[in-house]
Write an enzyme that holds these catalytic residues in place. Structure first.
Site, mmCIF file in Angstrom:
data_model
loop_
_atom_site.group_PDB
_atom_site.id
_atom_site.type_symbol
_atom_site.label_atom_id
_atom_site.label_comp_id
_atom_site.label_asym_id
_atom_site.label_seq_id
_atom_site.Cartn_x
_atom_site.Cartn_y
_atom_site.Cartn_z
ATOM 1 C CB CYS A 57 -0.913 0.028 1.222
ATOM 2 S SG CYS A 57 -1.989 -1.402 1.398
ATOM 3 C CG ASP A 89 -5.256 -2.971 8.562
ATOM 4 O OD1 ASP A 89 -4.447 -2.726 9.467
ATOM 5 O OD2 ASP A 89 -6.232 -2.255 8.299
ATOM 6 C CB CYS A 130 -2.648 1.600 4.319
ATOM 7 S SG CYS A 130 -3.370 -0.029 4.612
ATOM 8 C CE LYS A 132 -7.544 0.486 10.444
ATOM 9 N NZ LYS A 132 -7.183 -0.289 9.258
ATOM 10 C CB CYS A 202 -7.223 -3.311 -0.535
ATOM 11 S SG CYS A 202 -6.081 -4.052 0.652
ATOM 12 C CD GLU A 453 -9.760 -3.644 9.342
ATOM 13 O OE1 GLU A 453 -9.926 -2.444 9.086
ATOM 14 O OE2 GLU A 453 -9.165 -4.428 8.578
ATOM 15 C CB SER A 479 -11.509 -5.868 6.459
ATOM 16 O OG SER A 479 -11.124 -5.540 5.148
#
Length: 568
Positions: A57, A89, A130, A132, A202, A453, A479
């Site tokens: 990411c 993650d 990403c 967070k 993602c 998550e 997630s």
């Protein structure tokens, strides 16, 4: 709370370290990192980079940071790159390490605030890649209230497995299929090796793309920053223009809190709803609003969701990946559709120096033959998918993602687990059957600690073919890749003595998305007996960052922020 609004002006902060004979030591230090005499007369602009090789990411963001620095310098400022952290993650999911994920949002906000304030920077560009680090960057922007622009690192391109697009969620779901005997070890390995082809976040409308879109809708990113491939000329250009835009914000005295109004947050919720975005958007938008001093509540999501349809047919609940949205024009045409329908506040200011309506004035509609974004006459869902539930199981609220594929209600027998690991094992070994409500507790912000998550359990449920037959509820979160009949963010959480802590195996639970309720169907007399016997578990961590987080963190219904109890 965070800093009050301060009047912006040329070199307002950097003057403290660049002028007068007494600041010679400061200038001497800066000369060693490349400053010239001329640079001391320029606005010093930080470039907060979340570059790291721990995740695809963010592995390209060092190059993007250099583009942003170039943009600052060409616009007459002096760019200074610095780093903050990121975590993955996708790598830590389902392990003890995932407890640090949400915590990292606070660490990132703290670290950017620390560097920008300590070094007396006049403004900054924050580049996140990403889920967070994006809200973490924005929370720092709100705290500091100095001219700043957010840049999204961009979406990953999809992998290819036998002609079909695949991503990290495909791999998680393949694990469930393998456990169910529907996929060989060889096939699992094939998906594992092709799902992540390179840099970027993602690829579905998971949390990263959701939050990038929300931040653009807020007005803190340049138009269409959220819908660009990570490795592209457009993304490099976006970074250069963001560097220049900070100087524009300084010149026009536009500060983050001028942009982060209640109406701007309503715009963000509207866009997230139309996109079918991640439940994490609820948690992060609440936290970002709190940090900006905006009174945003769970019920605002319900209010907006009643009038805004889901228009995007994007994964995980839809058919397409983010790159398909990029191809047809990105986010601006959707925002123009929403504006023309009266669903966006067009008068909200943005980092361009123009309002939302001005930014969208000349935006062309999507191509007629595209299928990614539907019309208002043919929505994916006629109202919002982010459903806030209340009831004896969630007196302070819980959040469900109801795409329309799962049905609107579920009643089943509880199968209770005190950790994600135990639940995952039971799903994979066949303990979980049709009609069960999987209860995963002590995974909340305090109880986890860290509010992990539950992608591994939800993906395993889908992989086992139980997506229509079981529900999963938790005081943890999900997630953006999770789908199925799932309810998270249950508050009060188990660690605080919420009713989820008192559920026993075999108890009947009813979830009704239409009525927006979730209920433990156990007599009050029995609940009182259980409550009298319950004791809060001892803290799982007694030192270090997780212990500090558990001590400070607020409820998920308030965004799980760590400075609420410092607000005197």
């Amino acid at each position: 709370m965070a800093a009050k609004k301060i009047p912006s002006a040329d070199r307002l902060h950097s003057k403290q370290i660049s002028e007068s004979p007494e600041r010679a030591p400061s200038r001497s230090m800066l000369r060693a990192v490349g400053f010239s005499d001329a640079d001391f007369k320029k606005n010093m602009i930080g470039i907060a980079s979340t570059w790291s090789m721990v995740t695809p990411c963010n592995m390209h963001i060092d190059a993007l940071a250099q583009e942003a620095e170039l943009g600052v310098n060409k616009a007459g400022g002096k760019g200074i790159i610095f780093n903050t952290i990121t975590i993955s993650d996708g790598i830590s999911m389902g392990t003890e390490g995932m407890k640090y994920s949400l915590v990292s949002r606070e660490v990132i906000a703290d670290s950017i605030e620390t560097v920008v304030a300590c070094e007396n920077l006049d403004g900054f560009v924050a580049i996140g890649g990403c889920d967070k680090n994006m809200p973490g960057c924005v929370m720092a922007m709100a705290r500091l209230n100095r001219p700043s622009v957010f840049v999204y690192g961009g979406t990953i391109l999809p992998g290819n497995y036998k002609g079909e697009p695949v991503d990290i969620v495909s791999v998680f779901e393949a694990v469930g299929e393998h456990a169910n005997g529907r996929m060989t070890a060889k096939q699992l390995k094939e998906i594992e090796t092709c799902a992540i082809p390179g840099a970027g976040s993602c690829g579905g409308m998971y949390t990263a793309n959701t939050m990038a879109s929300a931040i653009e809708a807020l007005g803190l990113s340049l138009p269409n920053s959220s819908a660009q491939a990570a490795i592209s000329k457009d993304k490099a250009k976006d970074c250069r223009e963001a560097g220049a835009a900070v100087l524009t914000c300084i010149k026009k005295n536009i500060l983050p809190r001028d942009i982060m109004t209640k109406k701007a947050f309503e715009n963000a919720i509207t866009v997230v709803t139309a996109l079918g975005g991640s439940t994490n958007a609820v948690l992060h938008l609440l936290a970002m609003a709190y940090t900006a001093g905006v009174k945003l509540k769970l019920d605002d999501f319900t209010r907006i969701g009643k009038k805004v349809p889901v228009l995007a047919d994007l994964k995980p609940s839809g058919a397409y990946v983010m790159n398909e949205l990029v191809k047809i024009g990105g986010l601006p045409p959707l925002m123009k559709m929403l504006l023309d329908k009266g669903l966006l506040h067009g008068d909200c200011m943005t980092v361009t120096g123009n309002t939302i309506a001005q930014n969208l004035k000349d935006v062309k509609p999507y191509p007629k033959d595209q299928k990614v974004i539907r019309s208002f006459d043919n929505p994916k869902k006629p109202d919002g998918h982010l459903v806030v539930l209340y009831g004896n199981l969630a007196k302070e609220g819980a959040v469900a993602k109801i795409s329309g594929n799962e049905g609107l209600s579920f009643t089943g027998k509880a199968k209770v687990f005190n950790s994600e690991e135990d639940a995952l094992k039971a799903i994979l070994d066949g303990t979980i059957k049709k009609g069960h409500v999987i209860v995963i507790r002590y995974e909340g912000p305090k109880g986890g600690p860290g509010m992990r998550e539950m992608l591994a359990p939800t993906a395993a449920v889908m992989g086992k073919g139980l997506g229509q037959d079981v529900a999963l509820i938790t005081d943890g979160r999900f997630s953006g890749g999770s789908h199925g009949f799932v309810v998270g963010h249950i508050t009060p959480e188990a660690q605080d003595g919420g009713l989820i802590a008192l559920i026993k195996n075999g108890d009947e639970i009813t979830i009704n998305a239409k009525k927006r309720t979730m209920k433990l169907n156990v007599p009050n007399k029995e609940i009182k007996k259980r409550k009298a016997k319950w004791k809060a578990p001892k803290p799982r961590y007694t030192a270090g960052v997780l212990a500090k987080y558990a001590k400070l963190v607020s409820s998920a219904s308030e965004g799980a922020v760590t400075d609420k109890y410092l607000d005197l």
